[in-house]
Structure formats: C-alpha cells, structure tokens
Design a protein around this motif. Structure first.
Motif, mmCIF file in Angstrom:
data_model
loop_
_atom_site.group_PDB
_atom_site.id
_atom_site.type_symbol
_atom_site.label_atom_id
_atom_site.label_comp_id
_atom_site.label_asym_id
_atom_site.label_seq_id
_atom_site.Cartn_x
_atom_site.Cartn_y
_atom_site.Cartn_z
ATOM 1 N N CYS A 15 -2.956 3.639 3.385
ATOM 2 C CA CYS A 15 -2.701 4.078 2.019
ATOM 3 C C CYS A 15 -2.616 5.596 2.012
ATOM 4 O O CYS A 15 -3.126 6.265 2.898
ATOM 5 N N ASN A 18 -5.338 10.653 -1.538
ATOM 6 C CA ASN A 18 -5.251 11.327 -2.827
ATOM 7 C C ASN A 18 -6.309 12.415 -2.863
ATOM 8 O O ASN A 18 -7.487 12.134 -2.923
ATOM 9 N N GLU A 343 -12.741 7.362 -0.216
ATOM 10 C CA GLU A 343 -11.910 6.849 -1.304
ATOM 11 C C GLU A 343 -12.837 6.306 -2.382
ATOM 12 O O GLU A 343 -13.762 5.536 -2.093
ATOM 13 N N ARG A 345 -13.252 4.167 -5.810
ATOM 14 C CA ARG A 345 -12.588 3.131 -6.613
ATOM 15 C C ARG A 345 -13.504 2.671 -7.733
ATOM 16 O O ARG A 345 -14.729 2.668 -7.594
ATOM 17 N N ARG A 346 -12.864 2.271 -8.844
ATOM 18 C CA ARG A 346 -13.605 1.671 -9.944
ATOM 19 C C ARG A 346 -12.815 0.470 -10.451
ATOM 20 O O ARG A 346 -11.634 0.600 -10.764
ATOM 21 N N ASN A 347 -13.487 -0.665 -10.514
ATOM 22 C CA ASN A 347 -12.839 -1.918 -10.929
ATOM 23 C C ASN A 347 -11.590 -2.210 -10.097
ATOM 24 O O ASN A 347 -10.580 -2.697 -10.609
ATOM 25 N N GLY A 348 -11.664 -1.868 -8.830
ATOM 26 C CA GLY A 348 -10.576 -2.158 -7.917
ATOM 27 C C GLY A 348 -9.477 -1.129 -7.876
ATOM 28 O O GLY A 348 -8.603 -1.200 -7.008
ATOM 29 N N SER A 349 -9.492 -0.162 -8.785
ATOM 30 C CA SER A 349 -8.441 0.854 -8.829
ATOM 31 C C SER A 349 -8.915 2.140 -8.170
ATOM 32 O O SER A 349 -10.079 2.544 -8.329
ATOM 33 N N VAL A 350 -8.016 2.789 -7.429
ATOM 34 C CA VAL A 350 -8.351 4.051 -6.784
ATOM 35 C C VAL A 350 -8.463 5.151 -7.840
ATOM 36 O O VAL A 350 -7.532 5.371 -8.612
ATOM 37 N N VAL A 351 -9.601 5.819 -7.873
ATOM 38 C CA VAL A 351 -9.831 6.915 -8.810
ATOM 39 C C VAL A 351 -9.531 8.256 -8.148
ATOM 40 O O VAL A 351 -8.906 9.129 -8.743
ATOM 41 N N TYR A 370 -19.181 2.627 -9.078
ATOM 42 C CA TYR A 370 -18.024 2.961 -8.254
ATOM 43 C C TYR A 370 -18.222 2.389 -6.856
ATOM 44 O O TYR A 370 -19.356 2.272 -6.372
#
Length: 425
Positions: A15, A18, A343, A345-351, A370
C-alpha cells in the motif's frame, strides 16, 4: 491455493505510504483565562447541591450564557486561599507559592511569551509582585482592594495598541465602581474589548473580585446575587471569543462556604468543605469539545490544559498537573526500536501513516480506538489524551508477519508429516 496463502502471510503489506497526519482545527488566536474570585462550582453546577455549614440547602445560580462548553464536574483547589490558588493556576504545581511563580520557565506566561504571545492581565484580586512581573501589561489594584482606581504597569516593549486599550479601561473604572456586580462587569467588559480589538496572539488573565467580597462582607444573599449578575457580561465575552476564535477558560481560585450571615473559605471552619474546595472549570474555543468530564481533578491541571489547547508544547518547570481530556483531538507519539513503518487505522480505514523512521507524531486524532500496524503486526490503542507508545525497550509488542508466516509453515509441515505418517501406517 496453499502457496498463495503463504505468500500473503509472509509478504509486507502492499500500500502507499501516507506521510500526512490528520489535520485538526485551527489553533486559537489568543486566550482569556477568567478567574472569578470565590466562585464555587457548587453554586452553578446542577450536579451539585450546596449546603451551609449548619446543614441548610442553599440556592443555585444559573449562568445561561455559557453553554455548549467543556465542563469539569469535580476540580478542586489544593489550598482554598487566593495567593496559593493563583500560584497553582499559573504554574500547574499543586504546592506552588508566589516565590515559585517568579522562577524561570515556571508559569503559563513564560511558555506563552516564548511562543510569541503578549501576556496582559486585569486583576481585581490575586495579584502579587512575582505574578505582575511576568506580564507585558497589567491593570491591578494596590493592596488587592476594590476601592480606588486601578494602577497600570507595562514593560517598555508593550505594543501601542495594547497600551491604548489598557489605558482606556483604567480610566473607565470610575463608571463601574458602584456595586459588587458592577465591579465584575468592568473586568468582563474590558476583557471583551481586548478580544474584539487585538489582532495579535495574546494571553489575557482576568480576575474579578466582586463575588468574593460580597460573600465575605454581605453574606449569602449578596453572594448569590453577584453570581447571577455575571451572566450578561459573561455572555458578551463568550460571544466575542466565539466570533474571534479565542479560547476562553472560566475558573476560580476557590469557592465559598457560609454559616449564618458570614462567608469564608480559608478559615478553620471553612477550608475543608466542598463548597470552598470545588471550583468551576468551563472552556470554549477552537479545539475544545463540549464534554462534561467526570472524575476528580486538581487545580494544577489548569495550566497544562491551557497550554495544550493553545498548541504550546512546553513543559513547565515545576508542574505536577496533567492536561484535562477536553480537547476534540489529540496527538499520538510512536517510538520504535528500529526504523519501520506505522499505519494508523480506525474502523478499518487508514487515517495516517509513514515509514522510514523510528519516531512519529500523528496529530488531530479524535478520541476513540485505533489499530496500529507496526512492522507487519497489529496493536490496538485507545486515544483519550495525548498518548506516547514507546516500544524502544520492549520491542514492537506485536508478532511480525514474517514470523507468523514461518510459524504457519512449520505448522503446515508438521500437519503434513503427521498425515503422511498416518497414511503409511
């Protein structure tokens, strides 16, 4: 299919990195620290019931004009007396005194000035020489008396626009000094005018003394009348701070207890009562969440909280306080034992995420749970205040993917050997 599964387990995640941390709200343009001398939270918080020393239930006052704010239910003065309490508020040290206030890097004023803020004060009560010397400009009353006119003090480099505002309000005091509520209104109106007119970073400390005087000299009825009279002037200050993006913290040095017609807070009969010890802490402004915070907290927590809300990362020399969790967002510092990727993540999404270093700071994280992906492993963390995850001594605290993959291969091979042995039998 089996080789594909093994490949996914032992390969690093594919991936894009970020490197941009979450962005929180803009920092306040300035701050007002309003200290309402003698205002006990027992008299303005609906969660508390105030009692007199002889056991009578006392009236509440409702401050309608400060709502949708952060509010701390139980924060207490270490010593319910003006000078020790002010010393604690300014230093974040629960045992501070006026001598300690004069130390280098001891106060919120030192930290703010190093960050480019002008420090000014309007003090009807609670000023002392070491505190006055920390200000760029100040209006104060000699002998902490509400009688007479305020005196102005200023450093040589005080900007002219700030000097003009303070001189105007020094001369305006004579139009207000007719009652305890009017004394307070002068301080509130002066603070409102500073907020509306100054276009430079500032830390304004205001102490209004009418409520304390009313309680001491006129008893409970005049005390609660002066508390209720705060509402209109406080509403103007709140409105100005909201419009200008300025942080406002409302607190007190101590509360007040009553017996018969007398009020007190520091004497033997008064100092250990909740009505004397419990003070309000209310905050509005950029980055402040409108939470009601439970738990038991200390007056020493006010200084680190104010600096944190201003985005000033400054360790006060003698502070033993902690930042109250009343902000909307917090920072997470991650320290790794060796260079690697992180990395968030929160609720499966990359923050957010970054790689190639051993030290990271992710800012603007809202409170919550997180998942951190570290060196191929997973770790969950709860963010409800500024948090540091230091893995330099303990290692990563997670099982790397390559190790998981190797263990899985061993398990699969062992199972295969077991099956072959069974078939051969």
């Amino acid at each position: 299919m089996l080789p594909l599964i093994i490949f996914l387990l032992i390969s690093p995640a594919i991936c894009a990195s970020n490197s941009v941390s979450p962005v929180g709200e803009a920092l306040p343009r300035g701050a007002v620290l309003l200290i309402v001398d003698g205002l006990g939270s027992s008299y303005i918080y609906p969660e508390h019931t105030p009692y007199s020393i002889d056991g009578r239930v006392l009236d509440h006052a409702v401050l309608f004009n400060i709502s949708d704010c952060a509010r701390v239910l139980d924060i207490r003065a270490s010593i319910p007396s003006t000078v020790p309490a002010h010393s604690t508020i300014f230093t974040g040290c629960s045992t501070a005194d006026e001598i300690m206030v004069g130390m280098d890097n001891a106060t919120i004023f030192d930290a703010a000035r190093r960050s480019g803020y002008i420090c000014i004060a309007i003090m009807q009560r609670g000023d002392f020489m070491s505190m006055l010397l920390k200000q760029d400009g100040v209006l104060y009353f000699e002998n902490n008396s509400l009688s007479g006119d305020p005196t102005m003090g200023a450093r040589a480099g005080l900007p002219e626009d700030v000097r003009e505002i303070m001189e105007e309000w020094m001369h305006a005091y004579r139009f207000y000094s007719s009652s305890y509520p009017r004394y307070n209104r002068w301080g509130l109106d002066a603070a409102t005018d500073v907020v509306r007119r100054l276009d430079r970073p500032f830390l304004l400390t205001v102490n209004i003394g009418g409520i304390d005087s009313a309680g001491h000299y006129r008893g409970f009825d005049e005390y609660i009348r002066a508390v209720r009279a705060l509402d209109v002037g406080l509403g103007e200050l709140v409105r100005a701070c909201r419009e200008r993006g300025v942080l406002l913290i409302v607190t007190a040095d101590h509360g007040m207890s009553f017996t018969g017609s007398r009020g007190g807070h520091a004497g033997e009969n008064y100092s250990n009562r909740l009505e004397s010890l419990r003070i309000p802490l209310m905050a509005i402004g950029p980055g402040v969440d409108d939470v009601i915070l439970g738990g038991k907290w200390s007056q020493a927590d006010i200084a680190p909280t104010l600096l944190a809300l201003l985005g000033i990362e400054d360790c006060l020399a003698i502070s033993d306080g902690r930042s109250l969790p009343i902000r909307r967002t917090y920072s997470l510092r991650v320290e790794l034992p060796r260079p690697g990727g992180v990395e968030v993540r929160r609720n499966g999404s990359v923050v957010a995420g970054d790689s190639g270093s051993t030290s990271y700071i992710f800012r603007g994280l809202e409170r919550g749970v997180y998942d951190l992906y570290l060196a191929g492993g997973l770790r969950s963390i709860v963010i409800c205040n500024d948090t540091t995850l230091d893995l330099r001594q303990t290692g990563s605290g997670v099982i790397p993917r390559w190790l998981l993959g190797a263990l899985l291969i061993l398990v699969i091979n062992a199972c295969g050997v077991f099956v072959i042995v069974r078939l051969l039998r």
